[in-house]
Design a protein around this motif. Structure first.
Motif, PDB file in Angstrom:
ATOM      1  N   ASP A   1       0.831  -1.207   0.000  1.00 13.62           N
ATOM      2  CA  ASP A   1       0.000   0.000   0.000  1.00 13.62           C
ATOM      3  C   ASP A   1       0.866   1.257   0.000  1.00 13.62           C
ATOM      4  O   ASP A   1       0.579   2.236   0.697  1.00 13.62           O
ATOM      5  CB  ASP A   1      -0.944  -0.006   1.200  1.00 13.62           C
TER       6      ASP A   1
ATOM      7  N   GLY B   1      -2.377  -4.055   7.341  1.00 12.80           N
ATOM      8  CA  GLY B   1      -3.574  -4.475   6.636  1.00 12.80           C
ATOM      9  C   GLY B   1      -3.488  -5.784   5.876  1.00 12.80           C
ATOM     10  O   GLY B   1      -4.228  -5.992   4.919  1.00 12.80           O
TER      11      GLY B   1
ATOM     12  N   ASN C   1     -10.536  -2.864  13.332  1.00 10.29           N
ATOM     13  CA  ASN C   1     -10.975  -2.150  12.128  1.00 10.29           C
ATOM     14  C   ASN C   1     -10.178  -0.852  12.061  1.00 10.29           C
ATOM     15  O   ASN C   1     -10.717   0.236  12.238  1.00 10.29           O
ATOM     16  CB  ASN C   1     -12.480  -1.892  12.158  1.00 10.29           C
ATOM     17  N   ARG C   2      -8.880  -1.009  11.813  1.00  7.03           N
ATOM     18  CA  ARG C   2      -7.956   0.126  11.859  1.00  7.03           C
ATOM     19  C   ARG C   2      -8.211   1.149  10.760  1.00  7.03           C
ATOM     20  O   ARG C   2      -7.815   2.308  10.883  1.00  7.03           O
ATOM     21  CB  ARG C   2      -6.512  -0.377  11.763  1.00  7.03           C
ATOM     22  N   PHE C   3      -8.839   0.720   9.681  1.00  8.46           N
ATOM     23  CA  PHE C   3      -8.999   1.612   8.529  1.00  8.46           C
ATOM     24  C   PHE C   3     -10.454   2.025   8.332  1.00  8.46           C
ATOM     25  O   PHE C   3     -10.828   2.520   7.279  1.00  8.46           O
ATOM     26  CB  PHE C   3      -8.456   0.919   7.269  1.00  8.46           C
TER      27      PHE C   3
ATOM     28  N   ASN D   1     -10.208  -7.043   9.272  1.00  9.68           N
ATOM     29  CA  ASN D   1     -10.567  -6.121   8.184  1.00  9.68           C
ATOM     30  C   ASN D   1      -9.366  -5.826   7.293  1.00  9.68           C
ATOM     31  O   ASN D   1      -8.931  -4.681   7.148  1.00  9.68           O
ATOM     32  CB  ASN D   1     -11.157  -4.835   8.761  1.00  9.68           C
ATOM     33  N   PRO D   2      -8.810  -6.876   6.682  1.00  9.54           N
ATOM     34  CA  PRO D   2      -7.564  -6.720   5.924  1.00  9.54           C
ATOM     35  C   PRO D   2      -7.770  -6.032   4.584  1.00  9.54           C
ATOM     36  O   PRO D   2      -8.799  -6.203   3.931  1.00  9.54           O
ATOM     37  CB  PRO D   2      -7.101  -8.159   5.715  1.00  9.54           C
ATOM     38  N   LYS D   3      -6.762  -5.272   4.185  1.00  7.72           N
ATOM     39  CA  LYS D   3      -6.726  -4.770   2.811  1.00  7.72           C
ATOM     40  C   LYS D   3      -6.383  -5.900   1.848  1.00  7.72           C
ATOM     41  O   LYS D   3      -6.871  -5.932   0.722  1.00  7.72           O
ATOM     42  CB  LYS D   3      -5.691  -3.645   2.688  1.00  7.72           C
TER      43      LYS D   3
END
Length: 236
Positions: free
Chosen positions: A64, A80, A106-108, A154-156
């Motif tokens: 990212d 992520g 849910n860091r993002f 909640n991974p990217k």
């Protein structure tokens, strides 16, 4: 599409035994990419090196837009990346629900984010078994739990190492349907598995690994259109 994961010239070793020799590939946001190849060719080592479990001898990992080469695993996870490891590795003495909430985040500010309710809707069997311990589940249930646990971060990027290994055919079909749904929701996925037919249907791009290097890369249409690729790199 933006570039989510860039692996450039990655080298890695176990002691004096070098396993990776300049691995390079990319995962674009919202795409599904496979790592394929025979056993012992370096697929799992590639994942472990990307995730900081093995220190690279050379090369770069950019996730990212941020340089992650040599970063500790917890930082890479926090950036992520969610892992569904080979062998599932659920926490055996925690309940299904405890496994799911153990690393949830849910860091993002994903919307909708992954919650217990959403994972249970995705895998109804986990709702039925939510009070059972991890070691009381079947192999298929453990794999669903491992996927759900990774999604709860909640991974990217979701990485699955041997996504359906050792599972019964009906359970394998359920896992592939799950991954198809995730793809439809825009989840970026990097997946390792031996089921070439299923991967052809699911993935946007394929990276075939041979002796620690990229031997071939291309689309599902290109892979299906050239049967010599399977014979050369994937047949046992």
């Amino acid at each position: 599409m933006s570039m989510l994961l860039q692996v450039e010239g990655l080298e890695a070793s176990y002691g004096a035994a070098q396993v990776l020799f300049g691995m390079s590939f990319e995962v674009e946001t919202g795409r599904v990419v496979t790592l394929m190849g025979r056993n012992g060719m370096g697929k799992t080592t590639t994942i472990r090196t990307v995730l900081g479990m093995i220190a690279p001898g050379a090369g770069r990992v950019v996730f990212d837009g941020v340089e992650m080469t040599g970063a500790p695993s917890y930082r890479i996870a926090q950036a992520g990346i969610g892992l569904v490891p080979e062998g599932r590795q659920v926490f055996p003495t925690l309940s299904v629900e405890e496994n799911l909430i153990a690393t949830s985040a849910n860091r993002f500010a994903a919307d909708p984010g992954w919650s217990l309710a959403r994972v249970y809707d995705f895998f109804p069997r986990l709702r039925e078994r939510r009070t059972n311990m991890g070691n009381e589940l079947s192999g298929g249930e453990q794999q669903m739990l491992a996927i759900g646990r990774a999604l709860m971060t909640n991974p990217k990027l979701l990485i699955l190492d041997e996504a359906t290994e050792g599972l019964a055919p009906l359970v394998r079909a359920e896992i592939w349907a799950c991954l198809e749904r995730l793809k439809g929701e825009g989840q970026s996925i990097l997946v390792v598995d031996k089921n070439v037919d299923a991967l052809e249907k699911l993935a946007d791009a394929h990276v075939i690994v041979e002796k620690g290097q990229v031997a071939w890369t291309g689309s599902s249409a290109e892979l299906a259109g050239d049967p010599t690729i399977r014979d050369r790199y994937l047949s046992v």
